[in-house]
Design an enzyme around this catalytic site. Sequence first.
Site, PDB file in Angstrom:
ATOM      1  N   SER A 161      49.812  68.128  90.396  1.00 59.22           N
ATOM      2  CA  SER A 161      50.790  69.183  90.152  1.00 59.22           C
ATOM      3  C   SER A 161      50.081  70.546  90.234  1.00 59.22           C
ATOM      4  CB  SER A 161      51.471  68.947  88.802  1.00 59.22           C
ATOM      5  OG  SER A 161      52.640  69.696  88.689  1.00 59.22           O
ATOM      6  N   ARG A 231      61.222  73.274  77.851  1.00 62.05           N
ATOM      7  CA  ARG A 231      60.522  72.003  77.998  1.00 62.05           C
ATOM      8  C   ARG A 231      61.479  70.888  78.409  1.00 62.05           C
ATOM      9  NH1 ARG A 231      55.957  69.330  79.331  1.00 62.05           N
ATOM     10  NH2 ARG A 231      55.581  67.524  78.024  1.00 62.05           N
ATOM     11  N   ASP A 327      58.944  61.199  93.374  1.00 61.87           N
ATOM     12  CA  ASP A 327      58.672  62.551  92.866  1.00 61.87           C
ATOM     13  C   ASP A 327      59.532  63.542  93.647  1.00 61.87           C
ATOM     14  OD1 ASP A 327      57.668  65.026  92.116  1.00 61.87           O
ATOM     15  OD2 ASP A 327      55.574  64.527  92.495  1.00 61.87           O
ATOM     16  N   HIS A 360      57.623  62.551  89.182  1.00 57.50           N
ATOM     17  CA  HIS A 360      56.439  63.400  89.179  1.00 57.50           C
ATOM     18  C   HIS A 360      55.432  62.937  88.120  1.00 57.50           C
ATOM     19  CE1 HIS A 360      54.172  67.006  89.975  1.00 57.50           C
ATOM     20  NE2 HIS A 360      54.275  67.428  88.730  1.00 57.50           N
ATOM     21  N   ASP A 361      55.925  62.459  86.994  1.00 58.09           N
ATOM     22  CA  ASP A 361      55.068  62.003  85.900  1.00 58.09           C
ATOM     23  C   ASP A 361      54.115  60.883  86.298  1.00 58.09           C
ATOM     24  OD1 ASP A 361      55.393  63.561  83.718  1.00 58.09           O
ATOM     25  OD2 ASP A 361      56.579  62.138  82.560  1.00 58.09           O
TER      26      ASP A 361
END
Lengths: 408, 408
Positions: A161, A231, A327, A360-361
């Site tokens: 990232s 968040r 992602d 993405h994680d």
Amino acid sequence: MATDTSSKSPEIRRALPGHRLLIGKEAPLQLDCGATLAPAVLAYQTYGELNADKSNAILVFHALTGDQFAAEDHPVTGRPGWWEVMIGPGRPLDTRRYFIICINVPGGCMGSTGPKEINPETGKPWGLDFPVVTIGDMVRAQIRVLDHLGIDKIFCAIGGSMGGMQALEMASRHPERLHSVIAVATAGHHSAQNIAFHEIGRQAIMADPDWRGGRYLEENAVPRRGLAVARMTAHVTYLSEPALHRKFGRRLQDRRALSYGFDADFQVESYLRYQGASFVERFDANSYLYITRAMDYFDLAADHDGVLAKAFTHSPARFCIVSFTSDWLFPTSEAKRLVHALNAAAADVSFVEIESDKGHDAFLLNEPEFHATLHGFLNGTAERLGLPTGDLIPIDLGDRDPGKERIS
Amino acid sequence: MATDTSSKSPEIRRALPGHRLLIGKEAPLQLDCGATLAPAVLAYQTYGELNADKSNAILVFHALTGDQFAAEDHPVTGRPGWWEVMIGPGRPLDTRRYFIICINVPGGCMGSTGPKEINPETGKPWGLDFPVVTIGDMVRAQIRVLDHLGIDKIFCAIGGSMGGMQALEMASRHPERLHSVIAVATAGHHSAQNIAFHEIGRQAIMADPDWRGGRYLEENAVPRRGLAVARMTAHVTYLSEPALHRKFGRRLQDRRALSYGFDADFQVESYLRYQGASFVERFDANSYLYITRAMDYFDLAADHDGVLAKAFTHSPARFCIVSFTSDWLFPTSEAKRLVHALNAAAADVSFVEIESDKGHDAFLLNEPEFHATLHGFLNGTAERLGLPTGDLIPIDLGDRDPGKERIS
């Protein structure tokens, strides 16, 4: 010129453990915005041992909300390090063979100079007087730590990232300082959609009256609600729709029927609220503004007549580009643009798209195929450079599995 | 039992033009939560003429932030109606042949009973005392308008997004009241990801101190900042990444270089801020909470042992299901689940996936292939029922093109 204050200055160390590099006024950090920063502090951690010829260093760049505590319990949250699955004996970044360095970015909030630290000119927290930093600034600052450690050329620059942005930036601007680059779940620029999601987060923070125009620390306030919403928004973008469906679906939280109200009826709501609330305990709202801004500003091609390949002209490094199928924040299409540019620049590049539904994680999770890819790339590079190679040791993560998250 | 008060009661009409149906205490609206609602008002608009045997009515269901002003200048914003491209002489919903009805949903804020209206028991705005309504409640309420107009069976129920949910709900629970159904950019339930994005919006609103626990109207406040953030978040989900890239890319707004600050440097930031700020002028924050909740609760299969096909058992209607290739909020995979269920229920169903890069918003835009699809489906259904058919008239939208949006 630079002093390691790890065990010296309680003022600089604050409560956080680890190393500190103090950058003095005699050699300030030059920033892309035109300002300079000094004195400045860079907080960092290391794992493993630097070998005699200082050729086994891996610089791990952290992502937006990461920090230098990559492979140890986090001193604030007590939770496992964010890349513990990746760094350690027998792991891809094998601490039996490599010396791992991870540095809190300037603009961050875990000990490096940033908006929550004291502005020496005013004696108050910087707040919005802190200069806007770029990915380029972050990398230049971190090279100061390499200088301090006497490392001319690192074995590998790696990150996911925003960490991947930094790795690419270092490869582009400082090719003489690295042998190899691993850029994971990242891109050569931040897309319009990504800027949009960041802007939502910033607006949520700045809309919170407790943000106080950025001066909340002076006024003993914390923009908790705004930062939590920021968040929550970001967190949804880190997950894939299939992962959300698998983890939560439409399952209810601690109830058998809909409440016909605005409580967290659904598990996914409860999970998001928890993510927002716990983030506020460990992260500074102004740092969130600054670091998202740095990502938005990142555009490797822009400084090369819009031609991404020119950013990597004559790069001697080996590149490994990794993306994950699910992602959608940094999709495979962006990784392929990087690979095309690197090929056009005649660079040595391998590209792997990992099958994963975790979004993405995935770059933070225990993804064996991903870990095997990095292990193979690092071993191959080590072999070429005459460094020792080694095998992965199968991991039994147990309760330290980063995929095991509380959902309430 | 029900009275049309269009030209009678200034208290009920307020400043907004159009028809009102007053639902009296003698026949209150029964809600899924167990509560009843009466007196209640339903505000609606009609276009075209109802024919002698009342067989040419099309009920258009509006989406989350839509309202009854589908095909005329909006009385608050002055902008063209949200489905003007679809409704009018020579358009797919041809007002030369069809009688179009569009009703503000209960829970809405454009004249129908909702949280901003006065609770007759307290004399104050309902706020959070308003009962949580469901998609089922919305449909039951709107059938009251059909009853009032003496329409036993509508020619077609049509809607996009939440409007599509209502069309499917009507087909499932009230199959005797319709001949055909067009469900666009929708699904048989709200996904975990969609619930997550809605929850972010709700949290943003409720985090705004000016929300005042939902009592802002009584206290002369407006949770502008929270509602704007909610809208910005939702708006990004309505667009596709390619559309954002094409419309904005990384282009700067009114400047030649980065500002190294937190102003809206990028066009996409300026656009989002405008979307947030303008939405606040026309929409009620509590309505946003209620209507998003209704969408989250929608799950057609849940009331049929988890089997979606059972929701459509023995349905005699013709169905047309439409999705758009770049819609990631209600993706084609969801449309296909509906089609499979309808096929399993032996329903008459056609399915079209429209190639478009415009994301979820495509259903509101001038998409010729989409419009031709609806025209063909409606003409075919009209032919079967012995109603007149007709041709599309090519549209020159000029400044009324809904794709022409201000970006600053």
